[in-house]
Design a protein around this motif. Structure first.
Motif, short mmCIF file in Angstrom:
data_model
loop_
_atom_site.label_atom_id
_atom_site.label_comp_id
_atom_site.label_asym_id
_atom_site.label_seq_id
_atom_site.Cartn_x
_atom_site.Cartn_y
_atom_site.Cartn_z
N ARG A 172 0.11 -8.63 -6.54
CA ARG A 172 -0.42 -7.29 -6.34
C ARG A 172 0.71 -6.30 -6.04
NH1 ARG A 172 -1.92 -4.72 -1.44
NH2 ARG A 172 -2.66 -2.66 -1.99
N GLY A 173 1.67 -6.71 -5.24
CA GLY A 173 2.80 -5.85 -4.92
C GLY A 173 3.60 -5.49 -6.16
N VAL B 161 5.44 -1.63 -10.23
CA VAL B 161 5.71 -1.29 -11.62
C VAL B 161 4.98 -0.03 -12.04
CG1 VAL B 161 3.86 -2.61 -12.76
CG2 VAL B 161 6.08 -2.33 -13.89
N THR B 162 3.77 0.19 -11.53
CA THR B 162 3.05 1.42 -11.87
C THR B 162 3.73 2.64 -11.25
OG1 THR B 162 1.53 0.95 -10.03
CG2 THR B 162 0.80 0.35 -12.24
N ALA B 163 4.26 2.48 -10.03
CA ALA B 163 4.98 3.59 -9.41
C ALA B 163 6.27 3.89 -10.19
CB ALA B 163 5.30 3.26 -7.96
N ASN C 225 0.82 -1.21 0.00
CA ASN C 225 0.00 0.00 0.00
C ASN C 225 0.85 1.26 0.00
OD1 ASN C 225 -2.24 -1.61 0.00
ND2 ASN C 225 -2.63 -1.44 2.18
N ALA C 226 2.05 1.18 0.57
CA ALA C 226 2.98 2.31 0.49
C ALA C 226 3.39 2.53 -0.97
CB ALA C 226 4.20 2.05 1.36
N ALA C 227 3.66 1.45 -1.70
CA ALA C 227 4.01 1.57 -3.12
C ALA C 227 2.84 2.16 -3.90
CB ALA C 227 4.38 0.20 -3.68
N ALA C 228 1.62 1.72 -3.59
CA ALA C 228 0.45 2.26 -4.27
C ALA C 228 0.27 3.73 -3.96
CB ALA C 228 -0.79 1.47 -3.87
N THR C 229 0.58 4.14 -2.72
CA THR C 229 0.49 5.55 -2.35
C THR C 229 1.47 6.39 -3.16
OG1 THR C 229 -0.13 4.89 -0.10
CG2 THR C 229 0.54 7.18 -0.42
N LEU C 230 2.68 5.88 -3.33
CA LEU C 230 3.68 6.60 -4.13
C LEU C 230 3.23 6.70 -5.58
CD1 LEU C 230 6.98 5.09 -2.69
CD2 LEU C 230 5.98 7.32 -2.19
#
Length: 724
Positions: A543-544, A549-551, A505-510
């Motif tokens: 999911r991670g 990869v999107t970040a 979720n930290a990666a998704a936040t970034l």
């Protein structure tokens, strides 16, 4: 199956499946009577002592009627009625007996009665209250059907005893006189509940005394857990809502918000926050966060989600780069002065937007097939997509009141209270931009930022996920980025979070924060940020890896981040990700951006598997993945130096892949393939003039011009097509 079907129909006013109402055709005579006796006895024994909160009179009346049927069925079973009837009617088809048909119909009535009574005994108190008139109508319908059945029931043909006959006749007369009964006290409570909704709608908060009287004294909801169960049941009704059901989904949403406010106002934080500690925090689990994000009720297809808002697109439009966004999101992006494509980083040729009607039609069809109103607001990211009701003013005001309580506990509460408060803010931030806006305005971000450093695994996980949900709202991105060391704390969770979900979720936040162009460089230069994203892309869960990869893709769109992507291992991880079908498309897109710079092209060219990985994407990737792969190979030839270009041009099977792409690829893919074909031709012609080897489609050093013979004609023809 039948029980579930009828239960669903009672809750959703939808016709149950046919199997729920099929009479037991395989039962006859004694067996049917024994079954009826068993069902009716079960109903009486299970519910006679139940203290119903609502529908007391209707439920008791129906149970008393069933008690009379128990006496009837026991008499028929003891007198061996089924065998006697069968002997008297042996010359005819037994199923045509009037008595038998009535008993089979009675089986259905008893079965439905059992489900309805059980529903009243087990359901949410608030839902029963809201549905009070409808459920009263269900009881009345059953009474009417019992009356109709008794009118044709052959009492005189059953050789019943006099006392049983008198009871059946009395029941028949009572059923004929039965009228719809709606309890006045229940209706008064329902009106009180609606008065709370009206108060919030007008901007007034009801008195705590009145709320306590209603919830605690009258409804007997006496603790936080009971209140939470009520909320969950109401939320389920929103998910299963049908258009003709009253109250509407928006109104139910308001009642959910009021109940949530009362939960914390009246009961505080009675729950033990330690119940969310994790035995093995580094082991991926289907916990409350992962379950919400990964296994929610409805998963929106990725192509239907706007890359900016992360919501389902309601009005998809195409911009000059060929990318599709929701109209409101891209319009706001352009109005803010941006002149690049949010997803690709390409300069916009103009600000015109064209409706993507084909995609809109697909979205409408998908919504119809999924039972979703297309105009509903979708508030979750692609991995946590959930159709929620449009918020009313009452819901917004009640949620604001709830947030003010939660923030107090975030600031001064115990560790357990802070954990629960962060969890509730995370849930509230899932349900729309209004909630995300006022949660941030109320001052939640500084407290959530502090919890990012918590040693409580779930407190940390709640806070970073709340931050993710808040960051989806555009104005909150600047609040998060401007908050002290908040960005560094998010990266710290990414690097060494206490749970896998927290790191993901930290990666998704970034990723969410990096949608703003000026933040991309700030994020990339944070110590260990790129390294941690690269590690997650290599070793994370599916999911991670998608989050990582999107970040990395977003960070790659900023030209100043190229050196950081190389130093931090981002390039190596992106090249490795080309082998992973789930993230290969985004990885190829990021490489296509990085390779535009000579530094990036050189670094990518040094990766042993870069060329083969991009060729694999050209062979088996998605249309967009193939487009990204051929664009990256073209830039490698242009900017990567002679050695890298030679490596690309001599790669086995590249000629065949280019031929295929020239005819079957997207418009951009064909254009890039044509440009790469020109590079081939120029290189081949130069080699032939100098007496060297021309490019061939294999590695055997053949000089017979086979490449020119087999490929030059289709290449020369197809080059002209995309240019026109």
């Amino acid at each position: 199956m039948a029980s579930a079907a009828i239960f669903s129909s009672l809750r959703r006013r939808r016709s149950p499946s046919l199997e729920a109402f099929l009479a037991p055709v395989d039962l006859s005579g004694v067996a049917l009577v024994q079954t009826l006796a068993s069902i009716s006895t079960e109903v009486v024994s299970c519910f006679s002592g139940v203290r119903f909160t609502f529908q007391r009179k209707n439920a008791r009346s129906l149970i008393r009627k069933i008690e009379i049927f128990v006496v009837l069925f026991e008499f028929l079973a003891d007198s061996n009625w089924g065998s006697r009837i069968k002997k008297r009617t042996s010359s005819s088809v037994f199923s045509e007996s009037t008595a038998l048909l009535c008993l089979k119909e009675l089986y259905l009535l008893l079965y439905r009665s059992k489900i309805l009574i059980d529903y009243c005994a087990q359901s949410s108190k608030l839902w029963l209250l809201l549905q009070n008139p409808s459920i009263s109508g269900y009881f009345h319908d059953l009474n009417q059907e019992i009356s109709t059945l008794l009118d044709v029931f052959p009492v005189n043909d059953l050789c019943l005893s006099q006392d049983i006959t008198e009871q059946i006749e009395l029941l028949q007369r009572q059923s004929r006189k039965s009228k719809l009964y709606i309890d006045n006290n229940d209706e008064s409570l329902r009106e009180t509940f609606y008065s709370f909704l009206d108060a919030f709608e007008s901007g007034e908060i009801p008195s705590p005394v009145d709320l306590r009287s209603f919830f605690v004294e009258k409804l007997k909801i006496k603790d936080s857990e009971s209140c939470r169960n009520e909320i969950e049941f109401l939320e389920e009704q929103i998910v299963n809502h049908d258009g003709d059901l009253e109250p509407t989904g928006s109104v139910i949403n308001g009642f959910v918000a009021i109940t949530r406010y009362c939960r914390f106002l009246l009961f505080g934080f009675e729950e033990d926050g330690l119940e969310w500690w994790i035995e093995n925090p580094k082991k991926p689990r289907k916990g409350f966060v992962a379950q919400e994000i990964g296994d929610t009720f409805i998963t929106v297809p990725k192509d239907f989600v706007c890359p900016i808002s992360l919501d389902l697109m309601t009005d998809p439009v195409i911009i000059s780069t060929g990318q599709t966004y929701d109209r409101s999101s891209i319009a706001r992006w352009i109005e803010e002065g941006h002149c690049t494509c949010p997803k690709t980083g390409q300069m916009l040729m103009d600000s015109r937007i064209v409706p993507n009607r084909a995609l809109k039609n697909l979205i409408v069809q998908w919504c119809t097939a999924s039972g979703i109103s297309y105009e509903s607001e979708f508030t979750d990211s692609p991995n946590e997509c959930f159709a929620s009701a449009l918020p009313t003013k009452a819901a917004v005001e009640a949620n604001k009141a709830t947030v003010s309580i939660l923030i107090k506990y975030l600031a001064d509460g115990s560790e357990a209270a802070q954990t629960v408060a962060a969890r509730e803010i995370r849930l509230l931030a899932k349900t729309g931009k209004e909630n995300r806006a006022f949660i941030a305005e109320a001052g939640a971000i500084p407290h959530l930022c502090r919890l990012l450093k918590s040693e409580n695994a779930i407190a940390q996980e709640n806070s970073v996920t709340a931050m993710l949900n808040l960051s989806i709202y555009e104005k909150n991105k600047s609040r998060i980025m401007d908050e002290g060391d908040c960005l560094e704390s998010i990266v710290s969770v990414l690097v060494s979070g206490l749970t896998v979900e927290a790191q993901e979720n930290a990666a998704a936040t970034l990723f969410s924060l990096s949608a703003v162009h000026e933040y991309k460089k700030r994020i990339a230069i944070v110590d260990q940020c790129v390294e941690a994203l690269a590690s997650l892309l290599q070793n994370g869960t599916p999911r991670g890896k998608r989050d990582a990869v999107t970040a990395l893709y977003n960070l790659s769109t900023h030209p100043d981040n190229c050196s950081r992507m190389i130093e931090g291992g981002g390039v190596s991880s992106l090249v490795g990700a080309l082998k992973n079908e789930g993230v290969a498309e985004e990885a190829a897109g990021a490489l296509a951006l990085l390779v535009r710079q000579s530094l990036g092209a050189e670094a990518i060219g040094k990766e042993d598997s870069a060329v083969t990985g991009l060729m694999g994407m050209m062979r088996c990737g998605t249309p967009r993945g193939k487009e990204n792969a051929v664009a990256a190979l073209l830039e490698l030839c242009r900017s990567g130096g002679a050695a890298v270009a030679e490596k690309v041009l001599r790669a086995p099977a590249i000629a065949g892949l280019l031929q295929t792409l020239l005819f079957t690829g997207t418009k951009r893919a064909r254009r890039k393939a044509a440009s790469l074909a020109r590079v081939f031709q120029r290189r081949e012609n130069a080699a032939m003039r100098s007496g060297g080897y021309g490019f061939v489609g294999n590695s055997n050093g053949n000089r017979d011009g086979s490449f020119t013979t087999d490929v030059s004609v289709p290449i020369s023809i197809s080059i002209s097509v995309p240019v026109l």
